[in-house]
Scaffold this active site. Structure first.
Site, mmCIF file in Angstrom:
data_model
loop_
_atom_site.group_PDB
_atom_site.id
_atom_site.type_symbol
_atom_site.label_atom_id
_atom_site.label_comp_id
_atom_site.label_asym_id
_atom_site.label_seq_id
_atom_site.Cartn_x
_atom_site.Cartn_y
_atom_site.Cartn_z
ATOM 1 N N LYS A 281 5.241 -33.497 68.821
ATOM 2 C CA LYS A 281 5.544 -32.617 69.955
ATOM 3 C C LYS A 281 5.926 -33.414 71.203
ATOM 4 C CE LYS A 281 2.316 -29.228 68.061
ATOM 5 N NZ LYS A 281 0.953 -28.666 68.136
ATOM 6 N N GLY B 6 -10.524 -22.505 60.074
ATOM 7 C CA GLY B 6 -9.089 -22.499 59.859
ATOM 8 C C GLY B 6 -8.301 -23.182 60.951
ATOM 9 N N GLU C 258 11.885 -23.557 70.330
ATOM 10 C CA GLU C 258 10.811 -23.358 71.302
ATOM 11 C C GLU C 258 9.436 -23.346 70.643
ATOM 12 O OE1 GLU C 258 8.989 -23.457 74.411
ATOM 13 O OE2 GLU C 258 10.966 -22.724 75.014
ATOM 14 N N VAL D 251 2.862 -17.645 60.404
ATOM 15 C CA VAL D 251 3.849 -17.431 61.467
ATOM 16 C C VAL D 251 4.982 -16.532 60.987
ATOM 17 C CG1 VAL D 251 5.452 -18.556 63.054
ATOM 18 C CG2 VAL D 251 3.266 -19.634 62.523
#
Length: 437
Positions: free
Chosen positions: A205, A187, A129, A14
């Protein structure tokens, strides 16, 4: 105006995606933010330099605290994940008066109350976010787009690994262990897949979504969590025969008694849109009193989908740099002093309907014994299906669908059924939801 200087913690999947998106779309992002945004320093021990564009313009160090203590940096992006040292780094950045953007759902779910209180005291923003559903802007949708509504309930496929496994089991009739091995090879799942397949990732979450939906403090320890490891391919096939699909859902609902927060496998009617979300994709269905049901769908993970959410948060922070802190969008949607102390319901107090599967002796009287127990516990049966036994097999699979009942009553009934000599092994139980508007 001078470009805003950003520090980045983590240059993994990321982190690298975030650098690439900021580099590739620099002009467009500056047009939206009102000024340039530039990563000037990053902390990472290992990274693939060839996969990251514009890295030559960034000072890279292996000391993450050097980044959060750099006086020139105004915004810190935390993408290292986990609880520690992420917590210490974020709190230090806040103490230094820096705004923070993070994709770390575990950190927010476990330590968000402490982090948001510290940010409130220092007049800085913590944006998160990317912590839920990757590139889907679900937090902004609930916190801002649905601000006129009382949120009644939400239900989400918020872990792509579990959704991939259940999709493959349904489409190809494969066993859980077989698909999990493929997910690891592709993955999608870690070498230790516990967080994904046992529901912990989804529970992190859901904790966050519940807080912004209902204006309650983050309470991960009160989120009921159940994984998908007990799901067998026969359950997936039986669900299809009955017009349902099994999805691993995070569900939060506001009731008269309190708030439900639960993660577990769920049978939902196959005609529902969310029942047709397959593979590694995510989707969240939100029901507001004014707008009705709304569905948010997209990539729940991946380098650039998640980077999309990270960079959007950075843009929001840049836009608000000159805003009075008291007039910014609250971290958990509601003003900090207006969070509710509504009770969180234990799973025993949740009312839902059930799919039951059991192996029973193929002889007279067994069905009557089981239905008598269910009746004694106040459980009404909606449908019964008995599968034909294999030749010479003295056992048969019995499938039942029930009407809504309190979980504690179902627990009592299952314990009594499993004690019957005619019932072999544990009763398989999967909760059911219609998810109707």
């Amino acid at each position: 105006m001078e470009a805003v200087k950003v520090g980045l913690l983590g240059l993994g999947t990321v982190g690298g995606g975030t650098v690439n998106v900021l580099t590739r779309n620099a002009a467009e992002i500056a047009r939206r933010a009102g000024r340039g945004i530039r990563i000037t320093q990053a902390a990472a021990r290992e990274y693939n330099a060839e996969a990251i564009s514009g890295l030559e313009q960034i000072e890279v160090t292996d000391d993450a605290f050097a980044v959060v203590n750099n006086p020139e940096i105004e915004i810190v992006i935390e993408l290292i994940g986990g609880y520690s040292p992420a917590r210490e780094l974020v709190l230090q950045a806040i103490e230094n008066g820096k705004h923070v953007v993070t994709a770390n759902k575990a950190l927010i779910a476990m330590h968000g109350n402490e982090i948001f209180a510290a940010a409130q005291a220092k007049g800085v923003t913590v944006a998160f976010e990317a912590a839920v559903a990757g590139g889907i802007p679900i937090i902004k949708a609930i916190r801002e787009g649905l601000a006129a509504n009382q949120i009644e309930w939400l239900a989400g496929i918020i872990n792509g690994t579990g959704n991939f496994i259940l999709s493959e089991m349904r489409d190809k009739g494969r066993d859980f262990e077989d698909v999990l091995a493929e997910a690891q090879a592709l993955g999608y799942a870690e070498a230790d897949p516990t967080f994904d397949v046992e529901g912990i990732d989804a529970a992190h979450k859901l904790t966050i979504l519940s807080s912004i939906a209902f204006g309650i403090p983050l309470q991960f320890d009160k989120t009921y969590t159940e994984g998908i490891t007990r799901i067998e391919r026969q359950d997936v096939a039986f669900a299809e025969e009955l017009g349902y699909r099994i999805k691993h859902l995070g569900i939060a609902r506001k009731t008269v008694q309190g708030i439900e927060m639960r993660v577990h496998p769920t049978l939902i009617p196959e005609r529902r849109l969310i029942a047709n979300v397959d593979g590694v994709m995510n989707a969240v269905l939100v029901k507001g009193d004014a707008v009705g049901p709304t569905l948010y769908y997209g990539a729940g993970a991946g380098a650039e989908p998640t980077a999309s959410a990270v960079v959007a948060d950075v843009v929001d922070v840049v836009r608000a740099l000159t805003t009075d802190p008291e007039n910014r969008v609250p971290h958990l949607a509601f003003q900090p002093n207006k969070l509710s102390d509504l009770p969180i319901l234990g799973m025993a107090d949740v009312e839902t309907s059930y799919y039951l599967r059991m192996q029973v002796a193929d002889k007279l009287g067994v069905m009557a014994e089981i239905t008598r127990i269910l009746a004694d516990c106040g459980i009404s049966i909606e449908a019964i299906k008995q599968k034909e036994p294999a030749e010479g097999d003295p056992q048969v699979s019995l499938i039942m669908l029930t009407h809504e009942v309190l979980e504690r009553k179902m627990n009592e009934a299952i314990a009594r059924i499993e004690a019957l000599p005619s019932v072999t092994g544990p009763v398989m139980r999967i909760r059911m939801e219609t998810l109707e508007g």
